[in-house]
Design a protein around this motif. Structure first.
Motif, PDB file in Angstrom:
ATOM      1  N   SER A 223       0.834  -1.210   0.000  1.00  0.00           N
ATOM      2  CA  SER A 223       0.000   0.000   0.000  1.00  0.00           C
ATOM      3  C   SER A 223       0.867   1.257   0.000  1.00  0.00           C
ATOM      4  CB  SER A 223      -0.927   0.000   1.221  1.00  0.00           C
ATOM      5  OG  SER A 223      -1.785  -1.121   1.216  1.00  0.00           O
ATOM      6  N   VAL A 224       1.948   1.239   0.783  1.00  0.00           N
ATOM      7  CA  VAL A 224       2.852   2.390   0.817  1.00  0.00           C
ATOM      8  C   VAL A 224       3.507   2.602  -0.548  1.00  0.00           C
ATOM      9  CG1 VAL A 224       4.996   3.280   1.812  1.00  0.00           C
ATOM     10  CG2 VAL A 224       3.271   2.241   3.289  1.00  0.00           C
ATOM     11  N   LEU A 225       3.860   1.503  -1.231  1.00  0.00           N
ATOM     12  CA  LEU A 225       4.495   1.602  -2.545  1.00  0.00           C
ATOM     13  C   LEU A 225       3.499   1.884  -3.665  1.00  0.00           C
ATOM     14  CD1 LEU A 225       7.060  -1.359  -2.299  1.00  0.00           C
ATOM     15  CD2 LEU A 225       7.512   1.095  -2.068  1.00  0.00           C
ATOM     16  N   GLY A 226       2.199   1.869  -3.339  1.00  0.00           N
ATOM     17  CA  GLY A 226       1.185   2.180  -4.338  1.00  0.00           C
ATOM     18  C   GLY A 226       0.907   1.068  -5.326  1.00  0.00           C
ATOM     19  N   VAL A 227       1.151  -0.186  -4.930  1.00  0.00           N
ATOM     20  CA  VAL A 227       0.897  -1.328  -5.797  1.00  0.00           C
ATOM     21  C   VAL A 227      -0.587  -1.681  -5.746  1.00  0.00           C
ATOM     22  CG1 VAL A 227       1.479  -3.736  -6.272  1.00  0.00           C
ATOM     23  CG2 VAL A 227       3.226  -2.178  -5.390  1.00  0.00           C
ATOM     24  N   LYS A 228      -1.180  -1.915  -6.915  1.00  0.00           N
ATOM     25  CA  LYS A 228      -2.593  -2.285  -6.954  1.00  0.00           C
ATOM     26  C   LYS A 228      -2.804  -3.665  -6.344  1.00  0.00           C
ATOM     27  CE  LYS A 228      -5.374  -1.053 -10.113  1.00  0.00           C
ATOM     28  NZ  LYS A 228      -6.151  -0.919 -11.354  1.00  0.00           N
ATOM     29  N   TYR A 229      -4.026  -3.876  -5.853  1.00  0.00           N
ATOM     30  CA  TYR A 229      -4.428  -5.142  -5.228  1.00  0.00           C
ATOM     31  C   TYR A 229      -3.521  -5.482  -4.047  1.00  0.00           C
ATOM     32  CZ  TYR A 229      -5.997  -5.221 -10.073  1.00  0.00           C
ATOM     33  OH  TYR A 229      -6.484  -4.865 -11.298  1.00  0.00           O
ATOM     34  N   LEU A 253       7.334 -13.156  -6.929  1.00  0.00           N
ATOM     35  CA  LEU A 253       7.237 -13.064  -8.382  1.00  0.00           C
ATOM     36  C   LEU A 253       5.891 -12.487  -8.809  1.00  0.00           C
ATOM     37  CD1 LEU A 253       8.890 -16.458  -9.446  1.00  0.00           C
ATOM     38  CD2 LEU A 253       9.874 -14.166  -9.585  1.00  0.00           C
ATOM     39  N   ILE A 254       4.807 -12.921  -8.155  1.00  0.00           N
ATOM     40  CA  ILE A 254       3.477 -12.411  -8.502  1.00  0.00           C
ATOM     41  C   ILE A 254       3.376 -10.920  -8.209  1.00  0.00           C
ATOM     42  CG2 ILE A 254       1.015 -12.575  -7.970  1.00  0.00           C
ATOM     43  CD1 ILE A 254       1.444 -15.527  -7.351  1.00  0.00           C
ATOM     44  N   SER A 255       3.840 -10.504  -7.035  1.00  0.00           N
ATOM     45  CA  SER A 255       3.769  -9.085  -6.650  1.00  0.00           C
ATOM     46  C   SER A 255       4.651  -8.227  -7.551  1.00  0.00           C
ATOM     47  CB  SER A 255       4.168  -8.923  -5.185  1.00  0.00           C
ATOM     48  OG  SER A 255       3.310  -9.644  -4.335  1.00  0.00           O
ATOM     49  N   CYS A 256       5.842  -8.714  -7.885  1.00  0.00           N
ATOM     50  CA  CYS A 256       6.730  -7.962  -8.774  1.00  0.00           C
ATOM     51  C   CYS A 256       6.125  -7.826 -10.165  1.00  0.00           C
ATOM     52  CB  CYS A 256       8.092  -8.643  -8.854  1.00  0.00           C
ATOM     53  SG  CYS A 256       9.127  -8.407  -7.389  1.00  0.00           S
ATOM     54  N   PHE A 257       5.452  -8.873 -10.631  1.00  0.00           N
ATOM     55  CA  PHE A 257       4.812  -8.795 -11.949  1.00  0.00           C
ATOM     56  C   PHE A 257       3.704  -7.750 -11.955  1.00  0.00           C
ATOM     57  CE2 PHE A 257       1.193 -10.168 -14.586  1.00  0.00           C
ATOM     58  CZ  PHE A 257       1.776 -10.021 -15.833  1.00  0.00           C
ATOM     59  N   ILE A 258       2.859  -7.755 -10.899  1.00  0.00           N
ATOM     60  CA  ILE A 258       1.785  -6.767 -10.819  1.00  0.00           C
ATOM     61  C   ILE A 258       2.364  -5.364 -10.702  1.00  0.00           C
ATOM     62  CG2 ILE A 258      -0.193  -5.991  -9.475  1.00  0.00           C
ATOM     63  CD1 ILE A 258      -0.714  -8.559 -11.005  1.00  0.00           C
ATOM     64  N   ALA A 259       3.400  -5.191  -9.876  1.00  0.00           N
ATOM     65  CA  ALA A 259       4.028  -3.879  -9.730  1.00  0.00           C
ATOM     66  C   ALA A 259       4.685  -3.431 -11.027  1.00  0.00           C
ATOM     67  CB  ALA A 259       5.066  -3.926  -8.610  1.00  0.00           C
ATOM     68  N   PHE A 260       5.277  -4.362 -11.767  1.00  0.00           N
ATOM     69  CA  PHE A 260       5.935  -4.038 -13.031  1.00  0.00           C
ATOM     70  C   PHE A 260       4.921  -3.682 -14.117  1.00  0.00           C
ATOM     71  CE2 PHE A 260       8.180  -5.431 -16.969  1.00  0.00           C
ATOM     72  CZ  PHE A 260       9.206  -4.507 -16.928  1.00  0.00           C
ATOM     73  N   THR A 267       9.456   0.618  -8.867  1.00  0.00           N
ATOM     74  CA  THR A 267       8.477   0.055  -7.925  1.00  0.00           C
ATOM     75  C   THR A 267       8.683  -1.435  -7.751  1.00  0.00           C
ATOM     76  OG1 THR A 267       6.875   1.726  -8.611  1.00  0.00           O
ATOM     77  CG2 THR A 267       6.031  -0.155  -7.392  1.00  0.00           C
ATOM     78  N   CYS A 268       8.966  -2.113  -8.853  1.00  0.00           N
ATOM     79  CA  CYS A 268       9.221  -3.557  -8.806  1.00  0.00           C
ATOM     80  C   CYS A 268      10.435  -3.858  -7.936  1.00  0.00           C
ATOM     81  CB  CYS A 268       9.417  -4.084 -10.224  1.00  0.00           C
ATOM     82  SG  CYS A 268       9.739  -5.852 -10.317  1.00  0.00           S
ATOM     83  N   ILE A 269      11.485  -3.049  -8.072  1.00  0.00           N
ATOM     84  CA  ILE A 269      12.705  -3.244  -7.265  1.00  0.00           C
ATOM     85  C   ILE A 269      12.409  -3.005  -5.785  1.00  0.00           C
ATOM     86  CG2 ILE A 269      15.033  -2.378  -6.826  1.00  0.00           C
ATOM     87  CD1 ILE A 269      15.222  -1.736  -9.808  1.00  0.00           C
ATOM     88  N   TYR A 270      11.645  -1.946  -5.482  1.00  0.00           N
ATOM     89  CA  TYR A 270      11.286  -1.660  -4.092  1.00  0.00           C
ATOM     90  C   TYR A 270      10.456  -2.797  -3.490  1.00  0.00           C
ATOM     91  CZ  TYR A 270      12.940   3.109  -4.879  1.00  0.00           C
ATOM     92  OH  TYR A 270      13.700   4.206  -5.168  1.00  0.00           O
ATOM     93  N   VAL A 271       9.562  -3.369  -4.308  1.00  0.00           N
ATOM     94  CA  VAL A 271       8.752  -4.499  -3.829  1.00  0.00           C
ATOM     95  C   VAL A 271       9.644  -5.684  -3.484  1.00  0.00           C
ATOM     96  CG1 VAL A 271       7.063  -6.241  -4.541  1.00  0.00           C
ATOM     97  CG2 VAL A 271       6.625  -3.837  -5.014  1.00  0.00           C
ATOM     98  N   ALA A 272      10.617  -5.977  -4.343  1.00  0.00           N
ATOM     99  CA  ALA A 272      11.538  -7.091  -4.087  1.00  0.00           C
ATOM    100  C   ALA A 272      12.330  -6.861  -2.804  1.00  0.00           C
ATOM    101  CB  ALA A 272      12.476  -7.271  -5.274  1.00  0.00           C
TER     102      ALA A 272
END
Length: 370
Positions: A223-229, A253-260, A267-272
């Protein structure tokens, strides 16, 4: 009566044959044993509630069992409704994800071509076509989800029935386990059964708390990173985290794909990075303080158990294998002659290791569990 000692190779051969035979029977009885074991774990979770109703409020056992089933069904219905609504929202955004991911991969293709001067356009075109087909086939995805749901109805029906029977006839089952052994061993067997029941209950409660904590941390992070779902991905991460090492990698992998697909590469890097931090907190703080060290399985046998569980029972086996190994470890540690096997399944114990503790407030101190 005279007993003779069997040679080592003969004992090893008998052990291997027994393991193969048990594995074949477990595979053969998947449709019955998988819901039975899950019902056993949930019965251990609801056992304190049923005992409270029967001993403190003087409710009949049948009524306490029915009330426990109703509470469990309410929880399951809430989870199904939550995932159903989240997946429904996700399916509506699939066309947008398709456009966004196509744009992102096109930019990535241009960057790779300009930076490395390598002709990989055809390979990226194939990747782009495959991704487009995957995201555009929302009907196939929903149909696959429906097929899984429909095949799970039988599992759910058996699970509920076994849950009712185990709670309602738990005293008969306990007496059978104790009385099936020789009379001189009944006291020690009863002690082992009681300890296994207590440790299993603590382990399952700790596992549920771990799922809630990891889900909360991950949801806040996304939520802080602004990723959907963020909520859907957070809860999914908490549930998959039950599968050690592999579960957190799949959810990453699923979260990085959605963020990407919906954001940017940063954003993908921050999620990882955030997932690595959550996994570190879970392994070093949440797991020792909530689940405990006595039922902690080492990485080698966790991985072997996941592979065997997936081979025998599929996805449900991957989730159930770790509690099964934990229970086997508890039994081995309390049965004479099997203690080395219990130590083999667990983590290496450091001598004179002090338990960790964190003082939250003046009256509240968090201590590491056994």
């Amino acid at each position: 009566m005279n007993f003779f000692k069997l040679p080592f190779l003969l004992k090893l051969a008998l052990a291997i044959i027994s393991i193969i035979g048990i594995g074949y029977l477990v595979k053969l009885g998947q449709s019955i044993l998988a819901p039975f074991f899950l019902a056993f774990l949930m019965a251990m979770l609801f056992l304190p509630f049923s005992n409270f109703l029967e001993r403190k409020l003087r409710f009949p056992r049948s009524f306490s069992t029915i009330l426990s089933v109703m509470i469990m069904l309410v929880i399951l219905t809430g989870l199904i409704f939550f995932f159903g609504s989240q997946l429904s929202d996700f399916s509506k955004d699939i066309p947008h994800l398709k456009v966004q991911s196509t744009k992102v991969f096109a930019n990535l293709q241009s960057w790779v071509s300009h930076t490395f001067n390598v002709k990989i356009k055809e390979q990226l075109d194939y990747l782009d076509q495959g991704l487009s087909k995957l995201l555009s086939s929302s009907g196939v995805i929903l149909g696959f989800t429906f097929s899984i749901f429909s095949s799970s109805l039988g599992f759910l029906a058996f699970f509920i029935l076994f849950f009712i029977f185990i709670l309602n006839y738990r005293r008969i089952l306990n007496n059978f386990i104790v009385n099936v052994f020789n009379e001189k061993h009944q006291a020690s067997v009863q002690e082992v059964v009681s300890e296994v029941r207590i440790m299993t209950k603590r382990y399952i409660i700790g596992l549920c708390l771990q799922v809630i904590i990891v889900s909360t941390f991950t949801t806040i992070l996304l939520s802080v990173l602004g990723v959907k779902y963020a909520i859907l991905l957070g809860v999914l991460t908490g549930l998959l985290n039950v599968i050690p090492y592999i579960g957190i990698c799949i959810s990453l992998l699923i979260s990085c794909f959605i963020a990407f697909a919906t954001g940017s590469v940063s954003t993908c890097i921050y999620v990882a990075i955030g997932y690595v931090a959550v996994h570190a907190i879970d392994g070093n703080i949440v797991l020792p303080f909530v689940v405990g060290s006595k039922v902690k399985i080492n990485a080698l046998f966790s991985f072997i158990g996941i592979l065997l569980g997936e081979h025998l029972w599929g996805i449900s086996g991957m989730f159930l294998c770790i509690p099964a190994i934990a229970i086997i470890k508890i039994i081995f540690e309390r049965v004479e002659g099997l203690q080395p096997w219990g130590e083999l399944l667990g983590e290496e114990e450091k001598p004179n290791k002090k338990k960790k503790s964190y003082k939250i407030s003046k009256n509240i101190t968090l201590k590491e569990m056994d």
